[in-house]
Structures are given as structure tokens and as C-alpha cells.
Scaffold this motif. Structure first.
Motif, PDB file in Angstrom:
ATOM      1  N   ALA A  80       0.680  -2.866  -6.557  1.00  0.00           N
ATOM      2  CA  ALA A  80      -0.312  -3.874  -6.203  1.00  0.00           C
ATOM      3  C   ALA A  80       0.359  -5.180  -5.790  1.00  0.00           C
ATOM      4  O   ALA A  80       1.335  -5.613  -6.414  1.00  0.00           O
ATOM      5  CB  ALA A  80      -1.246  -4.126  -7.381  1.00  0.00           C
TER       6      ALA A  80
ATOM      7  N   SER B 194     -12.822  -4.666   2.538  1.00  0.00           N
ATOM      8  CA  SER B 194     -13.195  -4.500   1.135  1.00  0.00           C
ATOM      9  C   SER B 194     -13.856  -5.770   0.647  1.00  0.00           C
ATOM     10  O   SER B 194     -13.648  -6.846   1.210  1.00  0.00           O
ATOM     11  CB  SER B 194     -11.973  -4.170   0.279  1.00  0.00           C
TER      12      SER B 194
ATOM     13  N   GLU C 110     -14.491  -3.712  -6.820  1.00  0.00           N
ATOM     14  CA  GLU C 110     -14.085  -3.837  -5.417  1.00  0.00           C
ATOM     15  C   GLU C 110     -14.487  -2.566  -4.686  1.00  0.00           C
ATOM     16  O   GLU C 110     -14.227  -1.458  -5.147  1.00  0.00           O
ATOM     17  CB  GLU C 110     -12.578  -4.061  -5.295  1.00  0.00           C
TER      18      GLU C 110
ATOM     19  N   GLU D 228       0.831  -1.203   0.000  1.00  0.00           N
ATOM     20  CA  GLU D 228       0.000   0.000   0.000  1.00  0.00           C
ATOM     21  C   GLU D 228       0.870   1.259   0.000  1.00  0.00           C
ATOM     22  O   GLU D 228       0.570   2.237  -0.687  1.00  0.00           O
ATOM     23  CB  GLU D 228      -0.928   0.000   1.218  1.00  0.00           C
TER      24      GLU D 228
ATOM     25  N   ILE E  57     -13.133   1.160  -5.112  1.00  0.00           N
ATOM     26  CA  ILE E  57     -11.679   1.300  -5.120  1.00  0.00           C
ATOM     27  C   ILE E  57     -11.005   0.567  -6.277  1.00  0.00           C
ATOM     28  O   ILE E  57      -9.823   0.785  -6.540  1.00  0.00           O
ATOM     29  CB  ILE E  57     -11.059   0.831  -3.785  1.00  0.00           C
ATOM     30  N   ASP E  58     -11.734  -0.303  -6.969  1.00  0.00           N
ATOM     31  CA  ASP E  58     -11.137  -0.969  -8.126  1.00  0.00           C
ATOM     32  C   ASP E  58     -12.244  -1.371  -9.091  1.00  0.00           C
ATOM     33  O   ASP E  58     -13.366  -1.676  -8.674  1.00  0.00           O
ATOM     34  CB  ASP E  58     -10.336  -2.198  -7.707  1.00  0.00           C
TER      35      ASP E  58
ATOM     36  N   SER F 277     -15.680  -7.774  -3.125  1.00  0.00           N
ATOM     37  CA  SER F 277     -15.726  -7.763  -4.586  1.00  0.00           C
ATOM     38  C   SER F 277     -17.010  -8.392  -5.096  1.00  0.00           C
ATOM     39  O   SER F 277     -17.474  -9.401  -4.560  1.00  0.00           O
ATOM     40  CB  SER F 277     -14.528  -8.507  -5.171  1.00  0.00           C
TER      41      SER F 277
ATOM     42  N   LYS G 130     -12.618  -3.534 -12.865  1.00  0.00           N
ATOM     43  CA  LYS G 130     -11.990  -4.300 -13.947  1.00  0.00           C
ATOM     44  C   LYS G 130     -13.059  -4.726 -14.946  1.00  0.00           C
ATOM     45  O   LYS G 130     -14.150  -5.144 -14.565  1.00  0.00           O
ATOM     46  CB  LYS G 130     -11.295  -5.549 -13.398  1.00  0.00           C
TER      47      LYS G 130
END
Length: 544
Positions: A299, A510, A503, A294, A481-482, A512, A484
Motif C-alpha cells: 500500500a 475509487s 472504499e 499496485e 476494495i477496502d 470512500s 476499515k
């Protein structure tokens, strides 16, 4: 020069971390002084003995790091090491500005890089082999006389040994005779293989005697840095260098976490400083590896040994059946030993045993519920045939499980309609704007909200939460936060099925979710709504 060095006393095993210096040379990594000050306590928590902080005097940022570290860092297990070079050719050690900067850093340990390959001495340093040995001797003697512990990294050692073993060996002996505590043999180009490392270290061990502390510093250009480190230890090295997560220039350094885990768990050695509970730092390795990721903003690598998210993830149904009987049948260690955990992956290969184990992982006791397990297994297989994937979408799978157990998912809101538009005015240089409108019912009320964002999905996310926050204020803390996207059946072009993985975080955890649809927005909307439902459900919120 004597063939053996006998003045060194036997020493314990050294674990030396060079993430803050050698690791920071990785492409795309740029650690600030604050970043280094944040990472150092995490390395100390693992239980390493040495933390190399950087090159004071040569790099202003590293000079500042040591100045601040003296005031701001309190290390319980490790000592700081300052990195630098031997004096310049033809200079006097105590007058060399960079050598003085090493002393001024007040680091208790100084690590010197020294040339051991005669070709580098003559072509890069443009001096003689004799002068290079004097540079090593003079610098080490000065630092030792000033009360510093000295580690000498003999650079390009293995390449130099292949070309001229006598000279390379003389550089090692010169360092020890001048008072170096450790001489680390560097595979600077990273091209060695384990058999070659074993042979060379065995020969050098015989040359320096049994009491001198030899180290290994391996790079990973041949993909063998971890194996080369283990081979060096087996051949007599008692000091190992590396970086957390294998950071470093080109293909990186030896992953110190994997090296240490192998030596402790497989080799029966005690390397890390033990904590108050007697467990040592191994149990914190996974957490700390991810925490450092982090800070570096790189990643985590899911398939990283020991600490990766996939290190103990099982997918095939046959494996799951065996794991249900005994997890050790398909795991080389207990993942708890390194702070990781076993995970069951749900996919079209999942059988009833996989579903049962995954349910247990999520807090559901499905033992003896054969009919339910069959329904869930069939739903998973059908969904994956249509493009869904639950490997990386635990929250979506849990909602599926809740539906089958309770006859439906929590009814927090009902969507009346949604739409999202993107508009650009003027030339291509003008940024496009996105706006979304969501109409929904929650808490007995109807909401029509409009959200703006830097794209249509971001705008939908804002509009959804702006409507729900009036009934469920908790959603204000949710953050995407993510994101894809994968196009399935790409041969269909723009008509292909789209899969989206999202996510979300509430600042504490967190989760998904997955969505599949004929276009990006429909797939994203499914993943967004599932994410919101799961988040409220796990906060224990009752539908209103």
C-alpha cells in the motif's frame, strides 16, 4: 597507485534505480519476472538513466528476467544494469561462472559489488587486502574489455573508511584505474548522518580528482537516506542510487523520487530525461509511484514526500483561509510539478474557507453562499462530534454537500429492511457462512434479494447490488476494495460506537464513504448505501 585518477572524462548526472534488485529485498515483497517486466517501463517513463534488473547467474528468476527483457522490453530513456560480484578469491575472472553470467545477460551495464572495508575482506571473504584489490581490478578490466560499462558499488564504504581510510580509498582508486565508469559509495548499514557523509565524500573527491564519477547509495537505517544522498551530491557525487518509494531491506533505501524531486525542484539540476513536452518525468512521479505500489502489492504511504496522498493535504481552518488567498503560502512547491494535487480535508477543524475550497475541488462553486457555507460547516462539526470523519471519505462529504444544495440527495432506492446472519455448523475448524436479505424499492418495483459472502458485510453488499442491478445495471461494476473499522469510545466495550470506512471502485476510479452506528453492521450499511448512491450519481444516472 596514483593519488588522482585523471583518465575519466566529465560526465552528466546519473540517476540509477535499483528497485528491481535492492528494493525487492524488502520484507514481504516477492517480485515475479512478470512484475519486473511491468515495473521497468514505468521506471523508464520517469526518466531514470539506469535500471538495475537483478543478479543473473546467482538468482534464476533474474537470469530469466534479462533473457526476456532482451526480447520484450523497449526502453527509451534507461539502460539495463546487471548486478553481480567481483571474481572469487584465487580465481580467474574470465573463468568465474558468476562473472560469465553477467556477460551472458547481455546487459550493457554491469554493476559490481566490491568489498572496501578491510574487516569484511579478511573476515567475510577470508582473503587479503591485496587479493581483494586484484579481484576488483581483474573483474572490471575483463568487463570493460568485453564492451560493458561498469559501475562499482563499494560495499560498507563509510564504515570501512572510519576504520581504515587508506585501504577503503585504495579500493575506490583500484576500480577507477581498472576502467570503472562510476564508483558508488555505499552506506550499507545505513548508519551515517549528513555531516559525516559530506566530510568523507569531500575527502574522496579530492583523492580521485574532479573528473571521476562518484556515486552515493544510501540506506535508511538512521532515517537519513534522503538527506545523506543530498549531502553526498553537494559534496561532489554526480551519481545517485535509490529505489522508488524507498523500498528495500530493513528500513529501506533512499527514496529515489524524493531525492530527484529535491535536486531538480530545489537544487535547479536537470537529472531526468525530458519527454516530448519538455516537462520531464517529474510530472508523472505520483502516478508511477502508485502504479508500482499496485504491482508490488504494498500500500502507498500516504505521508510520503511529494507523491503521497497527504503530501499536499490541508486540514486546519486557519491554513484554509490563507490557501484561499494564495496556495503557495502553505505549500513548498506546486503539487502539479510532481503530478500530485492539493486536497482540502474536511474535519471538525474546518471553517467556511475550507468548505468553499473543498467544494471547488469537487466541482461546486460556493463563493458568496455564506448561509450555505455556515450550514455545511455546522453539519460537519456536529457529525464529527458524533464519530464521523470526512478526512478520508470525500464521497460522503460530497453527498452532504449535495443535500444542502438541492434539499436532498438523489433518491435511487428506498430500503424497506435488511438483515444479516452468520452461521457456523460443526467444529471451530469449519468455516462460518454469512447470508443477508435486503428488501428495497427501486424503479417502481419491490425487490427481496438474498446474498452470500465471506462475512456479514460482504453478504449485505452482494444482496444490495443484486436487488439494484435490475434497475441500475451499472452497480454490477461496483466492487468493495477496502474496509476499515474503528471502535470509538472503546471503554464501553461491545456497546461502543463503531465507525466504518469503505472504499469502492468501478474499475476506473475509487471513492470512500463513512458510516457510524451502535454496531458494525449498522455503520457498514450506511457506508455501503452511501457508496452506491455516490457511484450512480457520478455516473450521471437519473433516479428511476
Amino acid at each position: 597507485m596514483s593519488a588522482h585518477v585523471t583518465s575519466q572524462t566529465a560526465r552528466p548526472f546519473h540517476v540509477y534505480d535499483t528497485t528491481l534488485r535492492d528494493g525487492a529485498q524488502q520484507e514481504g515483497m516477492n517480485l515475479s519476472v512478470g512484475d519486473k517486466l511491468a515495473i521497468a517501463p514505468l521506471l523508464d517513463e520517469v526518466g531514470v538513466g539506469f535500471i538495475e534488473g537483478g543478479w543473473p547467474g546467482a538468482i534464476p528468476k533474474d537470469t530469466e528476467f534479462f533473457a526476456r527483457a532482451a526480447k520484450e522490453l523497449t526502453l527509451k530513456n534507461a539502460v539495463l544494469a546487471a548486478f553481480g560480484a567481483t571474481r572469487k578469491a584465487g580465481a580467474v575472472a574470465w573463468q568465474d561462472p558468476q562473472v560469465r553470467a553477467l556477460l551472458d545477460s547481455e546487459a550493457p551495464v554491469v554493476t559490481l559489488v566490491a568489498k572496501s572495508d578491510l574487516r569484511h575482506v579478511e573476515r567475510a571473504l577470508r582473503t587479503t587486502g591485496e587479493e581483494n584489490l586484484a579481484m576488483i581490478t581483474d573483474t572490471v578490466e575483463l568487463l570493460v574489455s568485453e564492451g560493458r560499462r561498469v559501475v562499482v558499488d563499494v560495499e560498507h564504504f563509510f564504515d570501512g573508511y572510519r576504520d581504515n581510510p587508506a585501504y577503503t580509498r585504495s579500493a575506490v582508486l583500484a576500480a577507477f584505474e581498472a576502467g570503472a565508469e562510476v564508483v558508488a559509495l555505499c552506506d550499507t548499514n545505513g548508519g551515517m548522518l549528513p555531516d559525516g557523509v559530506s566530510q568523507v565524500v569531500t575527502e574522496i573527491r579530492a583523492a580521485v580528482g574532479p573528473h571521476a564519477t562518484l556515486g552515493i547509495h544510501a540506506h535508511n537505517d538512521s532515517g537519513c537516506a534522503i538527506a545523506n544522498s543530498l549531502a553526498a551530491v553537494a559534496a561532489g557525487c554526480t551519481h545517485v542510487q535509490g529505489t522508488v518509494n524507498g523500498y528495500g531491506e530493513r528500513t529501506g533505501n533512499a527514496d529515489l523520487l524524493a531525492v530527484v524531486a529535491n535536486l531538480e525542484l530545489k537544487g535547479g539540476r536537470t537529472l531526468l530525461t525530458k519527454g516530448p513536452d519538455g516537462q520531464g518525468g517529474l510530472r508523472e512521479m505520483t502516478r508511477i509511484a502508485h502504479a508500482i505500489s499496485e504491482i508490488t502489492n504494498i500500500a502507498p504511504f500516504a505521508r510520503q514526500p511529494y507523491v503521497g496522498a497527504s503530501a499536499f493535504a490541508h486540514k486546519a481552518g486557519l491554513h484554509a483561509s490563507a490557501i484561499k488567498v494564495d496556495p503557495d503560502l502553505y505549500q513548498h512547491i506546486d503539487p502539479i510539478a510532481v503530478g500530485n494535487d492539493m486536497r482540502m480535508l474536511i474535519s471538525d477543524m474546518a471553517g467556511r474557507a475550507t468548505i468553499e475550497l473543498k467544494g471547488r475541488e469537487l466541482g461546486f462553486d460556493l463563493a458568496g453562499q455564506g448561509e450555505l457555507l455556515t450550514r455545511v460547516t455546522n453539519r460537519v462539526k456536529d457529525a464529527e462530534a458524533n464519530g464521523y470523519t470526512y478526512d478520508a471519505a470525500d464521497a460522503s462529504f460530497e453527498l452532504l454537500l449535495v443535500e444542502e444544495l438541492n434539499g436532498g440527495r438523489p433518491d435511487y432506492f428506498q430500503v424497506e429492511s435488511w438483515r444479516s446472519i452468520v452461521e457456523r455448523q460443526g467444529s471451530r475448524a469449519t468455516a462460518a457462512t454469512a447470508e443477508a436479505t435486503v428488501k428495497l424499492h427501486a424503479g417502481g418495483r419491490r425487490f427481496v434479494t438474498t446474498g452470500e459472502g465471506n462475512g456479514p458485510v460482504n453478504a449485505l453488499d452482494h444482496a444490495l447490488r443484486q436487488g439494484l442491478v435490475h434497475v441500475y445495471p451499472e452497480v454490477e461494476g461496483f466492487e468493495l476494495i477496502d474496509f476499515k473499522v474503528r471502535i470509538l469510545d472503546a471503554m464501553h466495550g461491545t456497546d461502543a460506537v463503531t465507525r466504518v470506512l469503505i472504499e469502492t471502485s468501478d474499475g476506473k476510479t475509487s471513492w470512500s464513504t463513512v458510516g457510524v452506528g451502535p454496531n458494525l453492521l449498522e455503520a457498514s450499511w450506511e457506508a455501503l448505501t452511501d457508496s452506491t448512491i455516490w457511484g450512480l450519481h457520478h455516473l450521471g444516472i437519473t433516479p428511476r
